[in-house]
Design an enzyme around this catalytic site. Structure first.
Site, short mmCIF file in Angstrom:
data_model
loop_
_atom_site.label_atom_id
_atom_site.label_comp_id
_atom_site.label_asym_id
_atom_site.label_seq_id
_atom_site.Cartn_x
_atom_site.Cartn_y
_atom_site.Cartn_z
N ARG A 1 0.82 -1.22 0.00
CA ARG A 1 0.00 0.00 0.00
C ARG A 1 0.85 1.26 0.00
O ARG A 1 0.47 2.28 -0.57
CB ARG A 1 -0.93 0.00 1.21
CG ARG A 1 -2.03 -1.02 1.02
CD ARG A 1 -3.06 -0.95 2.09
NE ARG A 1 -4.23 -1.72 1.66
CZ ARG A 1 -5.16 -2.19 2.46
NH1 ARG A 1 -5.09 -1.96 3.76
NH2 ARG A 1 -6.16 -2.86 1.99
N LYS B 1 -21.99 -15.10 0.01
CA LYS B 1 -23.39 -14.84 0.32
C LYS B 1 -24.10 -13.97 -0.70
O LYS B 1 -23.60 -12.92 -1.11
CB LYS B 1 -23.49 -14.17 1.71
CG LYS B 1 -22.95 -15.09 2.82
CD LYS B 1 -23.57 -14.80 4.16
CE LYS B 1 -23.25 -13.45 4.66
NZ LYS B 1 -23.14 -13.11 5.98
N GLY C 1 -12.23 -8.08 -1.83
CA GLY C 1 -10.99 -8.44 -1.15
C GLY C 1 -10.56 -9.87 -1.41
O GLY C 1 -9.40 -10.14 -1.75
N GLY D 1 -14.68 -3.29 0.15
CA GLY D 1 -16.02 -2.74 0.34
C GLY D 1 -16.32 -1.62 -0.65
O GLY D 1 -17.43 -1.53 -1.18
P1 ADP Z 1 -15.07 -10.93 -2.07
O1 ADP Z 1 -14.29 -10.60 -0.82
O2 ADP Z 1 -14.18 -11.02 -3.28
O3 ADP Z 1 -16.23 -9.98 -2.29
P2 ADP Z 1 -16.66 -12.91 -0.73
O4 ADP Z 1 -16.18 -12.40 0.58
O5 ADP Z 1 -18.06 -12.68 -1.12
O6 ADP Z 1 -15.69 -12.40 -1.91
O7 ADP Z 1 -16.47 -14.49 -0.79
C1 ADP Z 1 -15.25 -15.14 -0.60
C2 ADP Z 1 -15.38 -16.39 0.17
O8 ADP Z 1 -16.41 -17.21 -0.34
C3 ADP Z 1 -14.12 -17.20 0.14
O9 ADP Z 1 -13.56 -17.23 1.41
C4 ADP Z 1 -14.59 -18.58 -0.31
O10 ADP Z 1 -13.99 -19.64 0.42
C5 ADP Z 1 -16.08 -18.54 -0.03
N1 ADP Z 1 -16.78 -19.49 -0.87
C6 ADP Z 1 -16.82 -19.57 -2.20
N2 ADP Z 1 -17.54 -20.63 -2.60
C7 ADP Z 1 -17.97 -21.26 -1.49
C8 ADP Z 1 -18.76 -22.43 -1.24
N3 ADP Z 1 -19.24 -23.16 -2.25
N4 ADP Z 1 -19.01 -22.74 0.05
C9 ADP Z 1 -18.54 -22.00 1.05
N5 ADP Z 1 -17.80 -20.89 0.88
C10 ADP Z 1 -17.51 -20.52 -0.38
MG MG Z 2 -14.75 -11.00 1.25
#
Ligand code: ADP
Ligand code: MG
Length: 396
Positions: A39, A200, A353, A376
């Site tokens: 960073r 989610k 992230g 975020g």
């Molecule tokens: P980002 O930070 O890029 O927005 P998220 O925080 O929404 O992404 O999601 C990332 C997480 O989702 C990862 O830690 C990954 O392990 C989890 N993940 C992806 N697919 C699954 C799954 N089928 N079951 C449980 N967790 C999952």
């Molecule tokens: Mg995340």
């Protein structure tokens, strides 16, 4: 919100005291030593430009969560040392953000000199966007530059409030974020394909909804896909699902159909009997997962389906891993999608992230057009929300 904002190159900075909001929120070990200086390194182009054009540079940032009180554990002193090494010139540290020491040191700056203020979150007024605090901060300078994209979705004193009192422009980091992502959302090279995944649906409600207004094809993988499978009446076993979001999922499928947007969901999944790195992956068709199994990655036929859809893309926005990429046995879906995006030659934007971490970990970081530095903030950007730290900057 317009993304066409004035930058440091659009104003005369020479001889001026310039307050720059950076993101120096670096990871540290137990002794306070910086474990990754990415960073700080990324902030150098903006700082070097200002120094090179004779500005008197006043930097500020938050570090960790001191929650509005002075806590030496969160001092920016190690950042001042590292920044000084990288810049090859002294970087003075003020004892506080505002107050006599900061005022004295800011006033004494000569052209091209650099001062770092202490952690802005030592003051509770920062996160409250207190006008008096913002004014005191602004009084140190004659111009404001925001270069901290990671906090641009927050209306804090140092990220937005100061712009009530100073002409405000963006630095190179924010300039690149809004240049690449703003262009993709406003005037994308088509076909425009979005890939969403991750944990989610509830984290991405706004992202799905907004992107359906912009893209030609929406691809959904990751755990999110099981809520869609459930909504369509499928069996999802013990997969991560949000039963209270199935109605939303159906709404989104309907919206896609009404708009003529392609909507791709997994056709098969790699499953396991438990959430563990050493679990054995077993493929099942989507919507036909046995009661005792959970989906942890997209399956091989889905990899082919998604990769084919990505091949012809002109622009790709990707947020959310396709599976639990942290486990080797369930990283292939995410790796294959990263490879398909890299091979497509499309303008590729990674937001989120964990998605950024996945792309780096799997070795595709240098193949992407842009990896957003703000988790975020990039999500709110993709939701089409107005980011206070960007909205407050002068339009071109
Ligand atoms: P980002 O930070 O890029 O927005 P998220 O925080 O929404 O992404 O999601 C990332 C997480 O989702 C990862 O830690 C990954 O392990 C989890 N993940 C992806 N697919 C699954 C799954 N089928 N079951 C449980 N967790 C999952
Ligand atoms: Mg995340």
């Amino acid at each position: 919100m317009t993304y066409d904002k004035k930058t440091i190159e659009d104003i005369d900075v020479s001889g001026k005291r310039v307050l720059v909001r950076c993101d120096f929120n670096v990871p540290q070990d137990a002794t306070g030593a910086i474990t990754a200086d990415k960073r700080i390194v990324e902030s150098l182009p903006t700082i070097r430009y200002l120094v090179g054009h004779g500005a008197r540079v006043i930097l500020c940032s938050h570090l960790g969560r001191p929650k509005g009180t002075v806590n030496p554990k969160y001092t920016l002193a190690p950042v001042a040392v590292r920044l000084s090494e990288l810049l090859g010139q002294p970087v003075a540290l003020a004892a506080d953000v505002i107050g006599p020491d900061a005022q004295g040191k800011a006033a004494a700056l000569k052209d091209g000199e650099v001062l770092l203020l202490e952690n802005v979150r030592f003051h509770a007024e920062e996160e409250k966007n207190d006008p008096a605090f913002a004014k005191a901060l602004a009084d140190l300078a004659e111009l404001y530059v925001n270069d901290a994209f990671g906090t641009a979705h927050r209306a804090h004193a140092s990220t937005a409030g100061v712009a009530d009192y100073l002409p405000a422009v963006c630095g190179y980091l924010i300039g690149k974020e809004i240049g690449v992502m703003g262009k993709a959302l406003q005037d994308p090279k088509r076909p425009f394909v979005a890939v969403l995944g991750g944990a989610k649906v509830s984290d991405k409600l706004g992202v799905i909804n907004n992107l359906l207004d912009k893209v030609d094809t929406l691809i959904i993988g990751g755990a999110m896909a099981y809520t869609f499978a459930l909504a369509k009446g499928g069996k999802v076993g013990t997969s991560l699902v949000e039963p209270d979001k199935t109605a939303y999922a159906l709404d989104m499928l309907k919206k896609a159909e009404a708009k003529g947007v392609g909507f791709l969901l997994p056709v098969d999944n790699l499953c396991a009997d438990r959430f563990a790195a050493d679990a054995t992956p077993v493929p099942f068709d989507a919507g036909a997962i046995p009661d005792n199994m959970m989906g942890l990655d997209i399956g091989p036929r889905t990899v082919k389906l998604f990769s084919d859809a990505l091949k012809a893309a002109g622009t790709v926005v990707w947020n959310g891993p396709m599976g639990v990429f942290e486990f080797d046995a369930f990283a292939e879906g995410t790796r294959a999608v990263a490879r398909a995006i890299a091979d497509s030659g499309a303008i590729s934007i990674i937001g989120g992230g964990d998605s950024a971490a996945a792309v780096e970990q799997l070795g595709f970081a240098d193949k992407m057009t842009h990896i957003s530095t703000g988790g975020g903030a990039s999500l709110e950007f993709l939701e089409g929300l107005e980011l206070p730290g960007i909205a407050c900057l002068l339009d071109k």
